[in-house]
Design a protein around this motif. Structure first.
Motif, PDB file in Angstrom:
ATOM      1  N   GLY A 148       0.804  -1.212   0.000  1.00  8.56           N
ATOM      2  CA  GLY A 148       0.000   0.000   0.000  1.00  8.56           C
ATOM      3  C   GLY A 148       0.838   1.264   0.000  1.00  8.56           C
ATOM      4  O   GLY A 148       2.065   1.236  -0.029  1.00  8.56           O
ATOM      5  N   ILE A 149       0.138   2.394   0.055  1.00 15.28           N
ATOM      6  CA  ILE A 149       0.738   3.725   0.028  1.00 15.28           C
ATOM      7  C   ILE A 149       0.035   4.581   1.074  1.00 15.28           C
ATOM      8  O   ILE A 149      -1.194   4.500   1.237  1.00 15.28           O
ATOM      9  CB  ILE A 149       0.560   4.403  -1.354  1.00 15.28           C
ATOM     10  CG1 ILE A 149       1.100   3.517  -2.482  1.00 15.28           C
ATOM     11  CG2 ILE A 149       1.231   5.784  -1.386  1.00 15.28           C
ATOM     12  CD1 ILE A 149       0.594   3.940  -3.863  1.00 15.28           C
ATOM     13  N   GLU A 150       0.798   5.400   1.790  1.00 15.54           N
ATOM     14  CA  GLU A 150       0.187   6.426   2.628  1.00 15.54           C
ATOM     15  C   GLU A 150       0.354   7.761   1.921  1.00 15.54           C
ATOM     16  O   GLU A 150       1.454   8.325   1.887  1.00 15.54           O
ATOM     17  CB  GLU A 150       0.820   6.476   4.017  1.00 15.54           C
ATOM     18  CG  GLU A 150       0.143   7.529   4.915  1.00 15.54           C
ATOM     19  CD  GLU A 150       0.495   7.402   6.377  1.00 15.54           C
ATOM     20  OE1 GLU A 150      -0.284   6.758   7.111  1.00 15.54           O
ATOM     21  OE2 GLU A 150       1.547   7.934   6.786  1.00 15.54           O
ATOM     22  N   PHE A 151      -0.733   8.223   1.304  1.00 16.79           N
ATOM     23  CA  PHE A 151      -0.710   9.532   0.656  1.00 16.79           C
ATOM     24  C   PHE A 151      -0.789  10.632   1.706  1.00 16.79           C
ATOM     25  O   PHE A 151      -1.456  10.482   2.723  1.00 16.79           O
ATOM     26  CB  PHE A 151      -1.882   9.669  -0.327  1.00 16.79           C
ATOM     27  CG  PHE A 151      -1.557   9.217  -1.717  1.00 16.79           C
ATOM     28  CD1 PHE A 151      -0.971  10.087  -2.617  1.00 16.79           C
ATOM     29  CD2 PHE A 151      -1.822   7.920  -2.124  1.00 16.79           C
ATOM     30  CE1 PHE A 151      -0.658   9.674  -3.903  1.00 16.79           C
ATOM     31  CE2 PHE A 151      -1.512   7.490  -3.396  1.00 16.79           C
ATOM     32  CZ  PHE A 151      -0.928   8.369  -4.297  1.00 16.79           C
ATOM     33  N   TRP A 152      -0.070  11.721   1.453  1.00 22.48           N
ATOM     34  CA  TRP A 152      -0.085  12.869   2.350  1.00 22.48           C
ATOM     35  C   TRP A 152      -0.983  13.948   1.760  1.00 22.48           C
ATOM     36  O   TRP A 152      -0.827  14.337   0.591  1.00 22.48           O
ATOM     37  CB  TRP A 152       1.326  13.404   2.553  1.00 22.48           C
ATOM     38  CG  TRP A 152       2.108  12.613   3.557  1.00 22.48           C
ATOM     39  CD1 TRP A 152       2.322  11.263   3.553  1.00 22.48           C
ATOM     40  CD2 TRP A 152       2.756  13.115   4.730  1.00 22.48           C
ATOM     41  NE1 TRP A 152       3.069  10.905   4.646  1.00 22.48           N
ATOM     42  CE2 TRP A 152       3.356  12.014   5.384  1.00 22.48           C
ATOM     43  CE3 TRP A 152       2.897  14.389   5.282  1.00 22.48           C
ATOM     44  CZ2 TRP A 152       4.074  12.154   6.566  1.00 22.48           C
ATOM     45  CZ3 TRP A 152       3.615  14.532   6.454  1.00 22.48           C
ATOM     46  CH2 TRP A 152       4.191  13.421   7.085  1.00 22.48           C
ATOM     47  N   ALA A 153      -1.934  14.429   2.565  1.00 15.58           N
ATOM     48  CA  ALA A 153      -2.875  15.441   2.085  1.00 15.58           C
ATOM     49  C   ALA A 153      -2.152  16.680   1.578  1.00 15.58           C
ATOM     50  O   ALA A 153      -2.543  17.276   0.574  1.00 15.58           O
ATOM     51  CB  ALA A 153      -3.849  15.810   3.203  1.00 15.58           C
ATOM     52  N   GLU A 154      -1.071  17.092   2.274  1.00 18.64           N
ATOM     53  CA  GLU A 154      -0.339  18.284   1.840  1.00 18.64           C
ATOM     54  C   GLU A 154       0.292  18.089   0.467  1.00 18.64           C
ATOM     55  O   GLU A 154       0.337  19.015  -0.345  1.00 18.64           O
ATOM     56  CB  GLU A 154       0.739  18.641   2.863  1.00 18.64           C
ATOM     57  CG  GLU A 154       0.244  19.557   3.944  1.00 18.64           C
ATOM     58  CD  GLU A 154       0.562  19.049   5.347  1.00 18.64           C
ATOM     59  OE1 GLU A 154       0.356  19.819   6.277  1.00 18.64           O
ATOM     60  OE2 GLU A 154       0.989  17.902   5.498  1.00 18.64           O
ATOM     61  N   GLN A 155       0.763  16.888   0.192  1.00 18.34           N
ATOM     62  CA  GLN A 155       1.345  16.623  -1.116  1.00 18.34           C
ATOM     63  C   GLN A 155       0.267  16.660  -2.196  1.00 18.34           C
ATOM     64  O   GLN A 155       0.479  17.206  -3.287  1.00 18.34           O
ATOM     65  CB  GLN A 155       2.047  15.269  -1.127  1.00 18.34           C
ATOM     66  CG  GLN A 155       2.752  14.962  -2.444  1.00 18.34           C
ATOM     67  CD  GLN A 155       3.451  13.621  -2.430  1.00 18.34           C
ATOM     68  OE1 GLN A 155       3.294  12.841  -1.478  1.00 18.34           O
ATOM     69  NE2 GLN A 155       4.220  13.327  -3.447  1.00 18.34           N
ATOM     70  N   ILE A 156      -0.874  16.083  -1.896  1.00 14.71           N
ATOM     71  CA  ILE A 156      -1.972  16.077  -2.863  1.00 14.71           C
ATOM     72  C   ILE A 156      -2.323  17.501  -3.275  1.00 14.71           C
ATOM     73  O   ILE A 156      -2.510  17.795  -4.463  1.00 14.71           O
ATOM     74  CB  ILE A 156      -3.201  15.358  -2.278  1.00 14.71           C
ATOM     75  CG1 ILE A 156      -2.905  13.860  -2.120  1.00 14.71           C
ATOM     76  CG2 ILE A 156      -4.431  15.565  -3.156  1.00 14.71           C
ATOM     77  CD1 ILE A 156      -3.975  13.078  -1.385  1.00 14.71           C
ATOM     78  N   ARG A 157      -2.350  18.404  -2.300  1.00 16.69           N
ATOM     79  CA  ARG A 157      -2.750  19.781  -2.605  1.00 16.69           C
ATOM     80  C   ARG A 157      -1.600  20.593  -3.191  1.00 16.69           C
ATOM     81  O   ARG A 157      -1.784  21.354  -4.146  1.00 16.69           O
ATOM     82  CB  ARG A 157      -3.316  20.443  -1.347  1.00 16.69           C
ATOM     83  CG  ARG A 157      -4.583  19.734  -0.878  1.00 16.69           C
ATOM     84  CD  ARG A 157      -5.382  20.514   0.144  1.00 16.69           C
ATOM     85  NE  ARG A 157      -6.612  19.788   0.436  1.00 16.69           N
ATOM     86  CZ  ARG A 157      -6.799  19.026   1.516  1.00 16.69           C
ATOM     87  NH1 ARG A 157      -5.829  18.908   2.409  1.00 16.69           N
ATOM     88  NH2 ARG A 157      -7.928  18.378   1.700  1.00 16.69           N
ATOM     89  N   ASN A 158      -0.391  20.421  -2.638  1.00 15.04           N
ATOM     90  CA  ASN A 158       0.751  21.186  -3.143  1.00 15.04           C
ATOM     91  C   ASN A 158       1.136  20.778  -4.553  1.00 15.04           C
ATOM     92  O   ASN A 158       1.582  21.607  -5.353  1.00 15.04           O
ATOM     93  CB  ASN A 158       1.945  21.031  -2.200  1.00 15.04           C
ATOM     94  CG  ASN A 158       1.904  21.989  -1.029  1.00 15.04           C
ATOM     95  OD1 ASN A 158       2.293  23.142  -1.163  1.00 15.04           O
ATOM     96  ND2 ASN A 158       1.422  21.533   0.102  1.00 15.04           N
ATOM     97  N   ARG A 159       0.988  19.498  -4.864  1.00 13.36           N
ATOM     98  CA  ARG A 159       1.329  19.006  -6.189  1.00 13.36           C
ATOM     99  C   ARG A 159       0.126  19.010  -7.123  1.00 13.36           C
ATOM    100  O   ARG A 159       0.221  18.597  -8.276  1.00 13.36           O
ATOM    101  CB  ARG A 159       1.894  17.575  -6.088  1.00 13.36           C
ATOM    102  CG  ARG A 159       3.150  17.452  -5.228  1.00 13.36           C
ATOM    103  CD  ARG A 159       4.319  18.247  -5.783  1.00 13.36           C
ATOM    104  NE  ARG A 159       4.674  17.790  -7.122  1.00 13.36           N
ATOM    105  CZ  ARG A 159       5.442  18.462  -7.964  1.00 13.36           C
ATOM    106  NH1 ARG A 159       5.928  19.632  -7.622  1.00 13.36           N
ATOM    107  NH2 ARG A 159       5.721  17.971  -9.150  1.00 13.36           N
ATOM    108  N   ALA A 160      -1.027  19.473  -6.606  1.00 14.64           N
ATOM    109  CA  ALA A 160      -2.259  19.577  -7.403  1.00 14.64           C
ATOM    110  C   ALA A 160      -2.654  18.234  -8.010  1.00 14.64           C
ATOM    111  O   ALA A 160      -3.071  18.155  -9.169  1.00 14.64           O
ATOM    112  CB  ALA A 160      -2.119  20.650  -8.490  1.00 14.64           C
TER     113      ALA A 160
END
Length: 257
Positions: A29-41
């Protein structure tokens, strides 16, 4: 054995590249980071579609970098709670059922301010909202640095005694001062949901698994028996993935991945 990696180890990669890397390297699996999702659009729709078509598990690490769930300033505290709620909505949309949340920290290091009570109230509101969305909250035990005050399992339990049926616990090995401390959490946390794994030097956190003060072979083997998700932690920019590949090689040498 369930090994995940934090998406921040592939900060400059696309969603598709992150999923492809996980599949090609036999991650669970993967743990996505909310900040990365938003900063990287990143597109939540793209993550959702990739999640649905790949046989991988996902967790979400909630926003934390500019937030404080027990800030003395009520507006800052409420904004922090609202941002976590937004992350809960994001997880619900994608289909993720657990979010890792950092506890708040002291604004100023004075005992006269009851930060624990403020954090409790914030977590209660967050847990109630998460429950309405079918999302599990997992609170991370933090490192022992100035202004952090939720740095042990006992402190979590004392602060949130009435919330423990709603809260899971995330152990971060690098936040411990000794392997014995990590073992203590593994033994005594009845609601442990996952373990963040990395090494540390005396004053540097989240180094490679083979680079630090801990010999992780024994504890990794022990955690294999517990069947808990283990998330490789760190942050790497660029397109080389040297740090992540170093950790993969280490785990392969131990026949764990």
């Amino acid at each position: 054995m369930s090994f995940y990696f934090a998406s921040t180890l592939m900060w400059d990669f696309s969603v598709e590249e992150i999923f492809d890397f996980a599949k090609e390297n036999n991650f669970s699996g993967i743990e996505f980071w909310a900040e990365q999702i938003r900063n990287r659009a990143y597109s939540p729709d793209e993550i959702k579609i990739s999640f649905e078509k790949n046989n991988l598990n996902l967790t979400l690490h909630a926003s934390s970098w500019d937030l404080n769930l027990c800030a003395l300033n009520k507006s800052i505290r409420q904004t922090s709670v609202d941002e976590i709620k937004r992350d809960i909505d994001l997880a619900h949309f994608i289909g993720i059922d657990e979010i890792t949340v950092h506890p708040g920290r002291m604004s100023v290091a004075l005992d006269s301010f009851d930060y624990g009570a403020r954090l409790h109230d914030s977590l209660k509101e967050i847990c109630q909202y998460a429950h309405s969305k079918g999302i599990q909250i997992s609170l991370e035990i933090m490192e022992k640095v100035p202004k952090e005050f939720i740095t042990s399992l006992e402190q979590v339990q004392n602060m949130a005694e009435d919330l423990m049926d709603s809260l899971k616990i995330t152990l971060d090995v690098a936040h411990c001062d000794s392997i014995e401390e990590a073992y203590d959490v593994l033994k005594n946390a009845k609601n442990l949901s996952k373990v963040h794994i990395s090494n540390r030097r005396e004053n540097k956190y989240h180094t490679a698994l083979d680079d630090g003060i801990f010999d992780l072979v024994e504890i990794l083997t022990h955690m294999q028996e517990l069947k808990l998700p283990m998330v490789i932690e760190g942050l790497e920019t660029g397109k080389e993935t040297k740090f992540l590949k170093r950790n993969i090689n280490y785990l392969k040498e131990l026949n764990l991945l």
